[in-house]
Write an enzyme that holds these catalytic residues in place. Structure first.
Site, PDB file in Angstrom:
ATOM      1  N   ASP A   7       0.851  -1.190   0.000  1.00 33.08           N
ATOM      2  CA  ASP A   7       0.000   0.000   0.000  1.00 33.08           C
ATOM      3  C   ASP A   7       0.891   1.246   0.000  1.00 33.08           C
ATOM      4  OD1 ASP A   7      -3.213   0.570   0.987  1.00 33.08           O
ATOM      5  OD2 ASP A   7      -1.773   2.227   1.120  1.00 33.08           O
ATOM      6  N   ILE A   8       0.514   2.214  -0.831  1.00 26.17           N
ATOM      7  CA  ILE A   8       1.333   3.421  -0.991  1.00 26.17           C
ATOM      8  C   ILE A   8       1.301   4.292   0.264  1.00 26.17           C
ATOM      9  CG2 ILE A   8      -0.420   5.014  -1.924  1.00 26.17           C
ATOM     10  CD1 ILE A   8       1.621   5.688  -4.139  1.00 26.17           C
ATOM     11  N   ASN A  20     -13.007  -3.152   2.483  1.00 21.66           N
ATOM     12  CA  ASN A  20     -13.982  -2.072   2.545  1.00 21.66           C
ATOM     13  C   ASN A  20     -14.909  -2.168   1.340  1.00 21.66           C
ATOM     14  OD1 ASN A  20     -12.789  -0.929   4.877  1.00 21.66           O
ATOM     15  ND2 ASN A  20     -11.250   0.090   3.615  1.00 21.66           N
ATOM     16  N   GLU A  47     -12.102   3.502  -1.393  1.00 14.17           N
ATOM     17  CA  GLU A  47     -11.670   4.604  -2.260  1.00 14.17           C
ATOM     18  C   GLU A  47     -11.424   4.155  -3.696  1.00 14.17           C
ATOM     19  OE1 GLU A  47      -8.181   6.091  -0.349  1.00 14.17           O
ATOM     20  OE2 GLU A  47      -9.280   6.813   1.401  1.00 14.17           O
ATOM     21  N   VAL A  48     -10.904   2.957  -3.858  1.00 18.23           N
ATOM     22  CA  VAL A  48     -10.559   2.469  -5.199  1.00 18.23           C
ATOM     23  C   VAL A  48     -11.572   1.393  -5.612  1.00 18.23           C
ATOM     24  CG1 VAL A  48      -8.781   1.375  -6.619  1.00 18.23           C
ATOM     25  CG2 VAL A  48      -8.104   2.942  -4.773  1.00 18.23           C
ATOM     26  N   HIS A  54     -10.256  -5.175  -3.179  1.00 19.51           N
ATOM     27  CA  HIS A  54      -8.925  -5.418  -2.614  1.00 19.51           C
ATOM     28  C   HIS A  54      -9.032  -5.821  -1.163  1.00 19.51           C
ATOM     29  CE1 HIS A  54      -9.912  -1.113  -2.566  1.00 19.51           C
ATOM     30  NE2 HIS A  54      -9.304  -1.042  -1.392  1.00 19.51           N
ATOM     31  N   HIS A 110      -7.061  -5.854   2.306  1.00 19.57           N
ATOM     32  CA  HIS A 110      -5.937  -5.263   3.035  1.00 19.57           C
ATOM     33  C   HIS A 110      -5.346  -6.318   3.970  1.00 19.57           C
ATOM     34  CE1 HIS A 110      -6.960  -0.875   2.305  1.00 19.57           C
ATOM     35  NE2 HIS A 110      -8.148  -1.401   2.090  1.00 19.57           N
TER      36      HIS A 110
HETATM   37  P1  AMP Z   1      -9.774   1.474   0.263  1.00 18.09           P
HETATM   38  O1  AMP Z   1      -9.975   2.712   1.077  1.00 18.09           O
HETATM   39  O2  AMP Z   1     -10.203   0.227   0.965  1.00 18.09           O
HETATM   40  O3  AMP Z   1     -10.359   1.605  -1.125  1.00 18.09           O
HETATM   41  O4  AMP Z   1      -8.208   1.338   0.114  1.00 18.09           O
HETATM   42  C1  AMP Z   1      -7.505   1.860  -0.978  1.00 18.09           C
HETATM   43  C2  AMP Z   1      -6.054   1.749  -0.619  1.00 18.09           C
HETATM   44  O5  AMP Z   1      -5.304   1.873  -1.820  1.00 18.09           O
HETATM   45  C3  AMP Z   1      -5.567   2.833   0.341  1.00 18.09           C
HETATM   46  O6  AMP Z   1      -5.019   2.224   1.510  1.00 18.09           O
HETATM   47  C4  AMP Z   1      -4.503   3.570  -0.480  1.00 18.09           C
HETATM   48  O7  AMP Z   1      -3.407   3.992   0.299  1.00 18.09           O
HETATM   49  C5  AMP Z   1      -4.115   2.529  -1.515  1.00 18.09           C
HETATM   50  N1  AMP Z   1      -3.583   3.044  -2.779  1.00 18.09           N
HETATM   51  C6  AMP Z   1      -4.127   4.006  -3.587  1.00 18.09           C
HETATM   52  N2  AMP Z   1      -3.363   4.176  -4.672  1.00 18.09           N
HETATM   53  C7  AMP Z   1      -2.322   3.305  -4.581  1.00 18.09           C
HETATM   54  C8  AMP Z   1      -1.184   3.003  -5.387  1.00 18.09           C
HETATM   55  N3  AMP Z   1      -0.963   3.643  -6.545  1.00 18.09           N
HETATM   56  N4  AMP Z   1      -0.331   2.054  -4.969  1.00 18.09           N
HETATM   57  C9  AMP Z   1      -0.535   1.406  -3.804  1.00 18.09           C
HETATM   58  N5  AMP Z   1      -1.590   1.633  -2.993  1.00 18.09           N
HETATM   59  C10 AMP Z   1      -2.465   2.579  -3.364  1.00 18.09           C
END
Ligand code: AMP
Length: 117
Positions: free
Chosen positions: A31-32, A88, A96-97, A101, A103
Site C-alpha cells: 500500500d502506498i 472495505n 476509495e478504489v 482489494h 488489506h
Molecule cells: P480502500 O480505502 O479500501 O479503497 O483502500 C484503498 C487503498 O489503496 C488505500 O489504503 C490507499 O493507500 C491505496 N492506494 C491508492 N493508490 C495506490 C497506489 N498507486 N499504490 C498502492 N496503494 C495505493
C-alpha cells in the site's frame, strides 16, 4: 466488463508499485500509504469493483485472495503473532478504489477500536 482502474495499471506493470506476489489470478503489492508496519493489498487481476459485484463463479478467486494473504503473512514472519484482513465496500465502508482489494495489515500489534484504520 468493469472499467480498468489504477490497480489494473499496477497489475499490468504500467505504473510503478512494489509488487510482492503475482500470478494469473491475483496480484499483491505494498500500500502506498501504509497504515501498519506491513500493509499489503491483494487484488484480483480482473476488475471486480466491490464486494457487491462478486458472483458465485468468483468464489475460488476470493478464496485465492485470502490464501495469498495467509501465505504472505507466513513468508513475512508474522502469521503466528496474528494480523488483520479488511475489505472495505462502497462509500459508507470507506472504499476509495473501485477494484476489490483485501488489506493485509500486520507486523505489529494493531489497535482494536474502529478496526484500527
Ligand atoms: P480502500 O480505502 O479500501 O479503497 O483502500 C484503498 C487503498 O489503496 C488505500 O489504503 C490507499 O493507500 C491505496 N492506494 C491508492 N493508490 C495506490 C497506489 N498507486 N499504490 C498502492 N496503494 C495505493
Amino acid at each position: 466488463m468493469a472499467e480498468e482502474t489504477i490497480f489494473s495499471k499496477i497489475i499490468k506493470h504500467e505504473i510503478p508499485s512494489e509488487i510482492v506476489y503475482q500470478d494469473d489470478e491475483v496480484t499483491a503489492f505494498k500500500d502506498i500509504s501504509p497504515k501498519a508496519k506491513v500493509h499489503i493489498l491483494i487484488v484480483p487481476n480482473k476488475v471486480i469493483p466491490t464486494v457487491n459485484e462478486i458472483e458465485d463463479e468468483d468464489a475460488a478467486l476470493i478464496g485465492k485472495m485470502v490464501l495469498t494473504a495467509k501465505k504472505l503473512a507466513k513468508d513475512l514472519g508474522f502469521a503466528e503473532n496474528g494480523y488483520r484482513l479488511v475489505i472495505n465496500c462502497g462509500e459508507d465502508g470507506g472504499q476509495e478504489v473501485p477494484h476489490l482489494h483485501l488489506h493485509l495489515l500486520g507486523g505489529q500489534k494493531l489497535r482494536i477500536v474502529g478496526l484500527g484504520f
